[in-house]
Design an enzyme around this catalytic site. Structure first.
Site, mmCIF file in Angstrom:
data_model
loop_
_atom_site.group_PDB
_atom_site.id
_atom_site.type_symbol
_atom_site.label_atom_id
_atom_site.label_comp_id
_atom_site.label_asym_id
_atom_site.label_seq_id
_atom_site.Cartn_x
_atom_site.Cartn_y
_atom_site.Cartn_z
ATOM 1 N N THR A 58 0.996 -1.185 -0.137
ATOM 2 C CA THR A 58 0.063 -0.031 -0.149
ATOM 3 C C THR A 58 0.782 1.186 0.132
ATOM 4 O O THR A 58 1.903 1.100 0.592
ATOM 5 C CB THR A 58 -1.041 -0.001 1.147
ATOM 6 O OG1 THR A 58 -2.128 0.848 0.923
ATOM 7 C CG2 THR A 58 -0.279 0.279 2.460
ATOM 8 N N CYS B 162 -3.306 8.416 6.894
ATOM 9 C CA CYS B 162 -4.282 7.194 6.931
ATOM 10 C C CYS B 162 -3.432 6.093 7.893
ATOM 11 O O CYS B 162 -2.415 6.191 7.762
ATOM 12 C CB CYS B 162 -4.362 6.335 5.694
ATOM 13 S SG CYS B 162 -5.542 7.470 4.248
ATOM 14 N N HIS C 153 -5.782 -0.150 4.294
ATOM 15 C CA HIS C 153 -5.430 1.050 4.236
ATOM 16 C C HIS C 153 -6.758 1.877 4.391
ATOM 17 O O HIS C 153 -7.322 2.183 3.652
ATOM 18 C CB HIS C 153 -4.959 1.609 2.686
ATOM 19 C CG HIS C 153 -4.462 2.862 2.636
ATOM 20 N ND1 HIS C 153 -3.199 2.956 1.782
ATOM 21 C CD2 HIS C 153 -4.675 4.113 3.183
ATOM 22 C CE1 HIS C 153 -3.123 4.315 2.022
ATOM 23 N NE2 HIS C 153 -3.942 4.940 2.409
#
Length: 165
Positions: A28, A34, A51
């Site tokens: 990711t 995040c 994610h």
């Protein structure tokens, strides 16, 4: 590694990838505020990455466009369920948490990264799950790779620095 041959699985923003194939690597990109939740069962050779963008789902969960992976409170349970479906066992799962940085909010007014981490820790505490490794907070974006077969987690900071957790 070759994306064309399917060795790499990419979990985009507000996405999750889980695999029981030990030849796969899950990646990711751009974890800022995040949070990336990486799980791995070393016996079953099952791993996954979520994610997640925001701490809690305030959206209408009955809406067909609802995306549970966008949120910590709905994405984390889904990540674990998918891993269980592939043979992972809760007490064997190793958890790594990455992200939760202070990005584009110099004043700290919104504190999205910290709120994401607080929501995640609350869910884990309620469910008796311990975080084994983490690379969190700060002000840098991160890219994360999980080798499903070995459980090796590496974090790339900026363009050059790589940290193996």
């Amino acid at each position: 590694m070759d994306i064309e041959s399917g060795e790499i699985l990419i979990a985009g923003i507000a996405e999750m990838r889980v695999s029981g194939d030990p030849t796969k690597t899950i990646i990711t990109y751009s974890l800022g505020s995040c949070v990336g939740v990486v799980i791995h069962d070393p016996v079953a050779k099952v791993g996954g990455i979520l994610h997640a963008m925001l701490p809690e789902a305030l959206d209408d969960k009955s809406d067909p466009a609802f995306n549970p992976c966008k949120f910590i409170d709905t994405g984390v349970p889904l990540l674990f369920r998918e891993a269980y479906n592939l043979g992972a066992v809760k007490n064997r799962i190793e958890v790594t948490v990455i992200g939760g940085a202070q990005i584009m909010d110099d004043s700290g007014y919104f504190n999205i990264g910290r709120r994401n981490l607080a929501a995640l820790r609350k869910i884990f505490w309620r469910n008796g799950i311990l975080i084994g490794r983490e690379h969190v907070e700060g002000s840098l974006s991160r890219t994360v790779e999980l080798e499903v077969g070995t459980g090796r987690v590496s974090v790339r900071l900026g363009w050059n620095e790589v940290v193996v957790l």
